[in-house]
Design a protein around this motif. Structure first.
Motif, PDB file in Angstrom:
ATOM      1  N   GLY A  79     -27.705 -64.002  -2.282  1.00  0.00           N
ATOM      2  CA  GLY A  79     -28.472 -62.944  -2.530  1.00  0.00           C
ATOM      3  C   GLY A  79     -29.999 -63.432  -2.913  1.00  0.00           C
ATOM      4  N   GLY A  80     -30.269 -64.789  -2.557  1.00  0.00           N
ATOM      5  CA  GLY A  80     -31.525 -65.119  -2.975  1.00  0.00           C
ATOM      6  C   GLY A  80     -32.449 -65.426  -1.686  1.00  0.00           C
ATOM      7  N   GLN A  81     -31.938 -65.271  -0.486  1.00  0.00           N
ATOM      8  CA  GLN A  81     -32.568 -65.506   0.668  1.00  0.00           C
ATOM      9  C   GLN A  81     -32.758 -64.292   1.535  1.00  0.00           C
ATOM     10  OE1 GLN A  81     -29.770 -68.921   1.239  1.00  0.00           O
ATOM     11  NE2 GLN A  81     -31.483 -69.592   2.569  1.00  0.00           N
ATOM     12  N   GLN A  82     -33.618 -64.075   2.598  1.00  0.00           N
ATOM     13  CA  GLN A  82     -33.708 -63.008   3.551  1.00  0.00           C
ATOM     14  C   GLN A  82     -33.464 -63.934   4.613  1.00  0.00           C
ATOM     15  OE1 GLN A  82     -38.149 -61.752   3.041  1.00  0.00           O
ATOM     16  NE2 GLN A  82     -37.243 -59.870   1.971  1.00  0.00           N
ATOM     17  N   THR A  83     -32.345 -63.388   4.966  1.00  0.00           N
ATOM     18  CA  THR A  83     -31.809 -64.186   6.284  1.00  0.00           C
ATOM     19  C   THR A  83     -31.140 -63.036   7.140  1.00  0.00           C
ATOM     20  OG1 THR A  83     -29.481 -64.699   5.030  1.00  0.00           O
ATOM     21  CG2 THR A  83     -31.236 -66.313   4.924  1.00  0.00           C
ATOM     22  N   LEU A  84     -30.832 -61.948   6.986  1.00  0.00           N
ATOM     23  CA  LEU A  84     -30.064 -60.760   7.734  1.00  0.00           C
ATOM     24  C   LEU A  84     -31.140 -60.081   8.273  1.00  0.00           C
ATOM     25  CD1 LEU A  84     -27.392 -59.813   5.061  1.00  0.00           C
ATOM     26  CD2 LEU A  84     -27.159 -61.410   6.895  1.00  0.00           C
ATOM     27  N   THR A  85     -31.016 -59.709   9.601  1.00  0.00           N
ATOM     28  CA  THR A  85     -31.919 -59.077  10.380  1.00  0.00           C
ATOM     29  C   THR A  85     -30.985 -57.899  11.138  1.00  0.00           C
ATOM     30  OG1 THR A  85     -31.748 -60.325  12.456  1.00  0.00           O
ATOM     31  CG2 THR A  85     -33.380 -61.005  10.826  1.00  0.00           C
ATOM     32  N   LEU A  86     -31.790 -56.951  11.977  1.00  0.00           N
ATOM     33  CA  LEU A  86     -31.287 -56.073  12.690  1.00  0.00           C
ATOM     34  C   LEU A  86     -30.383 -56.431  14.026  1.00  0.00           C
ATOM     35  CD1 LEU A  86     -33.872 -53.214  12.524  1.00  0.00           C
ATOM     36  CD2 LEU A  86     -31.633 -53.286  11.526  1.00  0.00           C
ATOM     37  N   ASP A  87     -30.896 -57.681  14.187  1.00  0.00           N
ATOM     38  CA  ASP A  87     -30.051 -58.235  15.357  1.00  0.00           C
ATOM     39  C   ASP A  87     -28.541 -58.583  14.965  1.00  0.00           C
ATOM     40  OD1 ASP A  87     -32.224 -58.424  17.087  1.00  0.00           O
ATOM     41  OD2 ASP A  87     -32.977 -60.671  16.532  1.00  0.00           O
ATOM     42  N   ASP A  88     -28.419 -59.065  13.627  1.00  0.00           N
ATOM     43  CA  ASP A  88     -27.148 -59.274  12.968  1.00  0.00           C
ATOM     44  C   ASP A  88     -26.195 -58.089  13.180  1.00  0.00           C
ATOM     45  OD1 ASP A  88     -27.610 -62.114  12.476  1.00  0.00           O
ATOM     46  OD2 ASP A  88     -28.671 -61.517  10.605  1.00  0.00           O
ATOM     47  N   VAL A  89     -27.080 -57.074  12.680  1.00  0.00           N
ATOM     48  CA  VAL A  89     -26.467 -55.437  12.997  1.00  0.00           C
ATOM     49  C   VAL A  89     -26.071 -55.344  14.299  1.00  0.00           C
ATOM     50  CG1 VAL A  89     -26.740 -53.134  12.657  1.00  0.00           C
ATOM     51  CG2 VAL A  89     -27.778 -54.656  10.863  1.00  0.00           C
ATOM     52  N   LYS A  90     -26.560 -55.350  15.209  1.00  0.00           N
ATOM     53  CA  LYS A  90     -26.268 -55.260  16.500  1.00  0.00           C
ATOM     54  C   LYS A  90     -25.382 -56.024  17.022  1.00  0.00           C
ATOM     55  CE  LYS A  90     -28.802 -54.831  21.176  1.00  0.00           C
ATOM     56  NZ  LYS A  90     -29.658 -55.201  21.860  1.00  0.00           N
ATOM     57  N   ALA A  91     -25.301 -57.544  16.627  1.00  0.00           N
ATOM     58  CA  ALA A  91     -24.257 -58.373  17.050  1.00  0.00           C
ATOM     59  C   ALA A  91     -22.778 -57.942  16.527  1.00  0.00           C
ATOM     60  CB  ALA A  91     -24.340 -59.652  16.456  1.00  0.00           C
ATOM     61  N   ILE A  92     -22.829 -57.499  15.253  1.00  0.00           N
ATOM     62  CA  ILE A  92     -21.421 -57.152  14.565  1.00  0.00           C
ATOM     63  C   ILE A  92     -21.329 -55.867  15.402  1.00  0.00           C
ATOM     64  CG2 ILE A  92     -20.451 -56.056  12.587  1.00  0.00           C
ATOM     65  CD1 ILE A  92     -22.516 -57.614  10.974  1.00  0.00           C
ATOM     66  N   GLN A  93     -22.131 -54.887  15.625  1.00  0.00           N
ATOM     67  CA  GLN A  93     -21.706 -53.533  16.419  1.00  0.00           C
ATOM     68  C   GLN A  93     -20.881 -53.850  17.645  1.00  0.00           C
ATOM     69  OE1 GLN A  93     -25.688 -51.600  16.221  1.00  0.00           O
ATOM     70  NE2 GLN A  93     -24.877 -50.198  14.427  1.00  0.00           N
TER      71      GLN A  93
END
Length: 407
Positions: A79-93
């Motif tokens: 939880g200490g890093q900014q590593t998640l993006t909307l690209d990850d959301v799209k890939a999961i979807q």
């Protein structure tokens, strides 16, 4: 001796020394009531924790940035890093067939102003999928539309606690009003229903705004804080977790899990862990309360031994006119059982009143079930048999001639 005679003799004997009997019954009452109250508190705590966890959404995985990996010898932590993006959301979807709702979130502490009032709360940038993923119901107004989300509209949904802080407790005329978040003007379009909670996990003390709006006006970043993913069946959570893990390792160019720059938390595991903790807590409370039952049982034994001593001549006279060992034993055992059952009934009633009173006055949440009541009542009868057996046996073995001579 018939059952009727045994019952009549038992009632007469119990009434003979009401003060002693009352004090003995009091010990059982305290023990039984303590067990019921402690179990009610433990069950209430378990139900409250489970409700709080379930209020966040059911059948859900939560993905956070940071996997506890090390860079330059420093553990960056979960939880200490900014590593998640909307690209990850799209890939999961697109690639995870078990995924039902995929809800990215971007959280940030903000200062909110409404007229002369202001409060510091958490702004949560979300997509419309958040409502179904986290089972959010609306008290007033509506949730975001897809169009508001795509256009980055400056609209806001208040949690009930935030609404109360800004406009007054229970104020219903808030939809359409304007507020300022970090000096940007937003229009209120709704208020969520209360879910309860406290501290940092209190979803009632939040403001929800469209994710694109939060990225533009609040955080000025393209990253998201967390991604929540739901599935239709809870039994599929583990399989979906494994699939998402493999997918994110691939998209983040990580070869092994220990190098992952993300973490996935399983809601079912969290609920199971919380349930185990509260069960241990309940057992501990019940064990402590059970000590008073043991003390009550010792009190019964003490009372019955005293009765045997005081009624030695009576026992000798009964034996002299033909009473058998079994008759004497049954009489004293019946007296012990009657005392414990009487204490058990009063203890159950008193325990229920205390348990409901604790919940009614808002001291703690309690939950009374039938099993603890049956258990407490059964234990009271068992105590009467166990702690009444020795005095009854001793009374039955007295020699008739020596008992008649006893002064």
């Amino acid at each position: 001796m018939t059952i009727k005679d045994l019952f009549e003799e038992t009632i007469i004997s119990v009434k003979a020394n009401q003060t002693r009997t009352g004090l003995t019954v009091l010990g059982i009452v305290i023990g039984i009531a303590s067990v019921i109250v402690m179990l009610a508190i433990g069950n209430g705590a378990q139900a409250s924790i489970s409700a709080s966890i379930n209020s966040l959404g059911s059948n859900i995985l939560t993905i956070t940035g940071g996997g506890g990996n090390r860079q330059g010898g420093i553990n960056l932590g979960r939880g200490g890093q900014q590593t998640l993006t909307l690209d990850d959301v799209k890939a999961i979807q697109e690639k995870i067939s078990l995924a039902k709702d995929v809800s990215p979130e971007l959280r940030s502490r903000v200062q909110v102003i409404a007229g002369a009032n202001n409060t510091n709360t958490q702004a949560n940038g979300v997509l419309p999928a958040y409502q179904t993923a986290h089972s959010v119901d609306m008290e007033l107004g509506d949730f975001f539309t897809d169009e508001q989300s795509r256009s980055g509209a400056r609209v806001a949904i208040l949690g009930p606690t935030t609404r109360d802080d800004l406009f007054g407790v229970g104020e219903s005329d808030v939809v359409g009003n304007s507020i300022k978040i970090n000096n940007a003007k937003f229009t209120i379009i709704g208020v969520t229903k209360s879910k309860g909670g406290s501290g940092l996990g209190n979803t009632d003390d939040e403001i929800f705004i469209p994710l694109t709006t939060a990225q533009r006006y609040i955080s000025n970043t393209q990253y998201v804080s967390t991604i929540s993913v739901t599935t239709a069946n809870q039994s599929d959570l583990t399989e979906m977790q494994n699939e998402i893990t493999d997918l994110l390792l691939q998209t983040h160019n990580k070869k092994i899990l220990t190098d992952a720059d993300f973490s996935i938390f399983n809601q079912a595991d969290l609920a199971s862990t919380a349930s185990s903790v509260t069960q241990v807590f309940t057992i501990l409370l019940s064990s402590v309360a059970s000590i008073s039952l043991l003390v009550g049982g010792i009190g019964i034994m003490n009372m019955m031994l005293t009765n045997v001593r005081e009624r030695t001549r009576e026992i000798g006279l009964r034996k002299a006119i033909g009473a058998r060992k079994k008759d004497i034993s049954n009489q004293f055992l019946a007296e012990a059982i009657v005392v414990t059952i009487l204490g058990g009934i009063i203890g159950v009633v008193f325990g229920l009143l205390v348990a409901y009173g604790i919940s009614y006055f808002g001291i703690l949440q309690t939950q009374v079930t039938l099993n603890p009541i049956l258990l407490a009542f059964g234990v009271s009868a068992f105590i009467g048999i166990i702690f009444g057996y020795y005095p009854a046996k001793k009374a039955s073995e007295l020699n008739a001639i020596e008992a008649l001579r006893y002064e």
